[in-house]
Design a protein around this motif. Structure first.
Motif, PDB file in Angstrom:
ATOM      1  N   VAL A   1       0.965  -1.189   0.137  1.00 47.10           N
ATOM      2  CA  VAL A   1       0.052   0.115  -0.027  1.00 47.10           C
ATOM      3  C   VAL A   1       0.674   1.339   0.119  1.00 47.10           C
ATOM      4  O   VAL A   1       0.664   2.210  -0.792  1.00 47.10           O
ATOM      5  CB  VAL A   1      -0.734  -0.133   1.266  1.00 47.10           C
TER       6      VAL A   1
ATOM      7  N   TYR B   1       1.251   3.955  -2.758  1.00 45.60           N
ATOM      8  CA  TYR B   1       0.749   5.643  -2.758  1.00 45.60           C
ATOM      9  C   TYR B   1       1.868   6.614  -2.758  1.00 45.60           C
ATOM     10  O   TYR B   1       2.032   7.517  -3.237  1.00 45.60           O
ATOM     11  CB  TYR B   1       0.067   5.865  -1.503  1.00 45.60           C
TER      12      TYR B   1
ATOM     13  N   GLU C   1      -3.119  11.440  -6.408  1.00 44.21           N
ATOM     14  CA  GLU C   1      -3.681  11.286  -5.280  1.00 44.21           C
ATOM     15  C   GLU C   1      -4.233  12.741  -4.807  1.00 44.21           C
ATOM     16  O   GLU C   1      -5.513  12.993  -4.555  1.00 44.21           O
ATOM     17  CB  GLU C   1      -3.099  10.564  -4.164  1.00 44.21           C
TER      18      GLU C   1
ATOM     19  N   GLY D   1      -5.048   9.068   7.678  1.00 41.73           N
ATOM     20  CA  GLY D   1      -4.788   8.687   6.406  1.00 41.73           C
ATOM     21  C   GLY D   1      -5.197   9.727   5.308  1.00 41.73           C
ATOM     22  O   GLY D   1      -5.758   9.562   4.406  1.00 41.73           O
ATOM     23  N   GLY D   2      -4.733  11.023   5.769  1.00 43.12           N
ATOM     24  CA  GLY D   2      -5.053  12.072   4.988  1.00 43.12           C
ATOM     25  C   GLY D   2      -4.506  12.458   3.745  1.00 43.12           C
ATOM     26  O   GLY D   2      -4.842  13.163   2.865  1.00 43.12           O
TER      27      GLY D   2
ATOM     28  N   ARG E   1      -5.678  16.742   1.067  1.00 41.50           N
ATOM     29  CA  ARG E   1      -6.524  17.581   0.424  1.00 41.50           C
ATOM     30  C   ARG E   1      -7.507  17.993   1.401  1.00 41.50           C
ATOM     31  O   ARG E   1      -8.390  19.394   1.389  1.00 41.50           O
ATOM     32  CB  ARG E   1      -7.327  16.893  -0.663  1.00 41.50           C
TER      33      ARG E   1
ATOM     34  N   LEU F   1      -2.404  12.885   9.453  1.00 39.32           N
ATOM     35  CA  LEU F   1      -1.468  11.547   9.986  1.00 39.32           C
ATOM     36  C   LEU F   1      -1.817  10.717   8.524  1.00 39.32           C
ATOM     37  O   LEU F   1      -2.748  10.551   8.217  1.00 39.32           O
ATOM     38  CB  LEU F   1      -2.054  10.974  10.984  1.00 39.32           C
TER      39      LEU F   1
ATOM     40  N   MET G   1       0.535   6.933   6.456  1.00 42.07           N
ATOM     41  CA  MET G   1       1.725   6.070   6.561  1.00 42.07           C
ATOM     42  C   MET G   1       2.501   6.291   5.199  1.00 42.07           C
ATOM     43  O   MET G   1       3.678   5.545   5.430  1.00 42.07           O
ATOM     44  CB  MET G   1       1.133   4.474   6.748  1.00 42.07           C
ATOM     45  N   THR G   2       2.200   7.202   4.463  1.00 42.33           N
ATOM     46  CA  THR G   2       3.301   7.202   3.255  1.00 42.33           C
ATOM     47  C   THR G   2       3.854   8.560   3.319  1.00 42.33           C
ATOM     48  O   THR G   2       3.344   9.634   3.126  1.00 42.33           O
ATOM     49  CB  THR G   2       2.386   7.367   2.019  1.00 42.33           C
TER      50      THR G   2
ATOM     51  N   ASN H   1       3.469  11.254   0.693  1.00 38.62           N
ATOM     52  CA  ASN H   1       2.319  12.112   0.804  1.00 38.62           C
ATOM     53  C   ASN H   1       2.500  13.116   1.709  1.00 38.62           C
ATOM     54  O   ASN H   1       2.039  14.145   1.640  1.00 38.62           O
ATOM     55  CB  ASN H   1       1.172  11.331   1.168  1.00 38.62           C
TER      56      ASN H   1
ATOM     57  N   GLY I   1       2.513   7.697  10.408  1.00 40.54           N
ATOM     58  CA  GLY I   1       1.759   6.812  11.525  1.00 40.54           C
ATOM     59  C   GLY I   1       0.632   5.949  10.991  1.00 40.54           C
ATOM     60  O   GLY I   1       0.113   6.241   9.915  1.00 40.54           O
TER      61      GLY I   1
ATOM     62  N   GLY J   1     -11.490   8.537   2.073  1.00 46.27           N
ATOM     63  CA  GLY J   1     -11.127   7.915   0.860  1.00 46.27           C
ATOM     64  C   GLY J   1     -10.510   6.840   0.893  1.00 46.27           C
ATOM     65  O   GLY J   1     -10.123   6.292   0.031  1.00 46.27           O
TER      66      GLY J   1
ATOM     67  N   HIS K   1      -7.686   0.027   3.386  1.00 47.38           N
ATOM     68  CA  HIS K   1      -6.221  -0.618   2.931  1.00 47.38           C
ATOM     69  C   HIS K   1      -5.782  -1.328   4.246  1.00 47.38           C
ATOM     70  O   HIS K   1      -4.555  -1.825   4.173  1.00 47.38           O
ATOM     71  CB  HIS K   1      -5.234   0.713   2.663  1.00 47.38           C
TER      72      HIS K   1
END
Ligand SMILES: C[S@@+](CC[C@H](N)C(=O)[O-])C[C@H]1O[C@@H](n2cnc3c(N)ncnc32)[C@H](O)[C@@H]1O
Length: 271
Positions: A6, A10, A17, A52-53, A57, A72, A74-75, A78, A101, A121, A126
């Motif tokens: 995942v 991303y 995205e 998971g923002g 956006r 927050l 995890m990528t 991003n 995180g 989103g 995931h």
């Protein structure tokens, strides 16, 4: 590890995205409909966790509206992108933290920290392991103040069947299809990354079983879900588009529409 899959996916699609929710009228429906429900249930001010923002956006949009935000994801790619956007928009004062995180472990935050939590989103989609999904829901709720709204949107299992029919019927022959159809689990390899696609009742039960009251559910693309071309063409005609939007908002909370919509939103509140 599906988390690595995942994250890799991303990392490769940061700009895509960032553009996703504004790239055309069809995708904008997800954004506009989500904002409609945010406006309906968010308090007038306060501190919001965007969990998971992604590239930010919603963080930017809500910061612009005066909310204090914590982003927050995890990528890291991003988050780097989001930091630049926040600076460019001079919103550093509103965005208190940008943190790497997972929604599965929010232990860095004390109980009852936020005035609202958003997880939009599909970050929850995931998380492939069911127990981890349960943990993520518990965490999202734990860090929210009692009575504060929780907004979560995920990908729909019924809707993904439609896209398979429309663009990839040859995949009905692939072993993965039955896992997707029967368990909602897709482990990647055919154009999208690992994802759990929810049935609407499964989505609702996952929250109810953790003592979260459901205030409202909605299909974000609604009755026009998967009709990208038709929706984009319709949006060019101002009068017809206005009537369509009215129709969309009148129907997007209907149970039949929620389940068939590409993204389903749940607005919950801890009891
Ligand atoms: C489709 S994007 C949505 C981004 C943003 N919320 C939006 O709606 O534009 C999904 C995001 O979820 C993040 N994600 C996936 N699993 C996650 C997890 N366990 N914890 C935190 N973020 C996660 C990904 O890194 C990606 O940025």
């Amino acid at each position: 590890m599906t988390e690595n899959l995942v994250r890799d996916y991303y990392t490769q699609s940061v700009r895509q995205e960032w553009r996703r929710l504004v790239k055309d009228a069809y995708h904008h429906l997800e954004f506009e409909t989500t904002l409609h429900f945010l406006e309906k249930y968010l308090p007038k001010q306060g501190l919001i966790l965007d969990a998971g923002g992604g590239p930010g956006r919603y963080t930017l949009e809500l910061a612009r509206r005066g909310y204090r935000m914590v982003l927050l994801d995890m990528t890291p790619a991003n988050l780097e992108f989001a930091r630049r956007q926040i600076k460019r928009s001079r919103l550093q004062g509103q965005v208190e933290r940008v943190i790497e995180g997972s929604i599965v472990d929010l232990s860095r935050f004390a109980d009852h920290t936020f005035d609202a939590v958003i997880c939009l989103g599909g970050p929850l989609s995931h998380v492939l392991d069911q127990r981890k999904r349960e943990k993520a829901i518990a965490e999202l709720s734990r860090v929210n103040k009692p009575g504060a709204p929780l907004f979560v949107s995920v990908m729909s299992r019924l809707s993904v069947m439609v896209i398979e029919l429309m663009i990839a019927p040859h995949e009905f022959e692939e072993p993965f299809f039955k896992s997707l159809r029967d368990q909602g689990d897709y482990f990647g390899g055919f154009g999208f990354t690992a994802c759990h696609f929810f049935l609407p009742e499964e989505f609702a039960d996952a929250f109810r079983s953790q003592g979260i009251d459901i205030l409202e559910m909605a299909g974000l693309e609604g009755i026009g879900s998967r009709h990208n071309k038709k929706i984009n063409a319709l949006a060019k005609n101002e009068l017809r588009w206005r009537v369509w939007l009215e129709t969309h908002f009148q129907t997007c909370t209907h149970p039949a529409v929620i389940g068939m919509s590409e993204h389903m939103l749940l607005v919950g509140k801890k009891v």
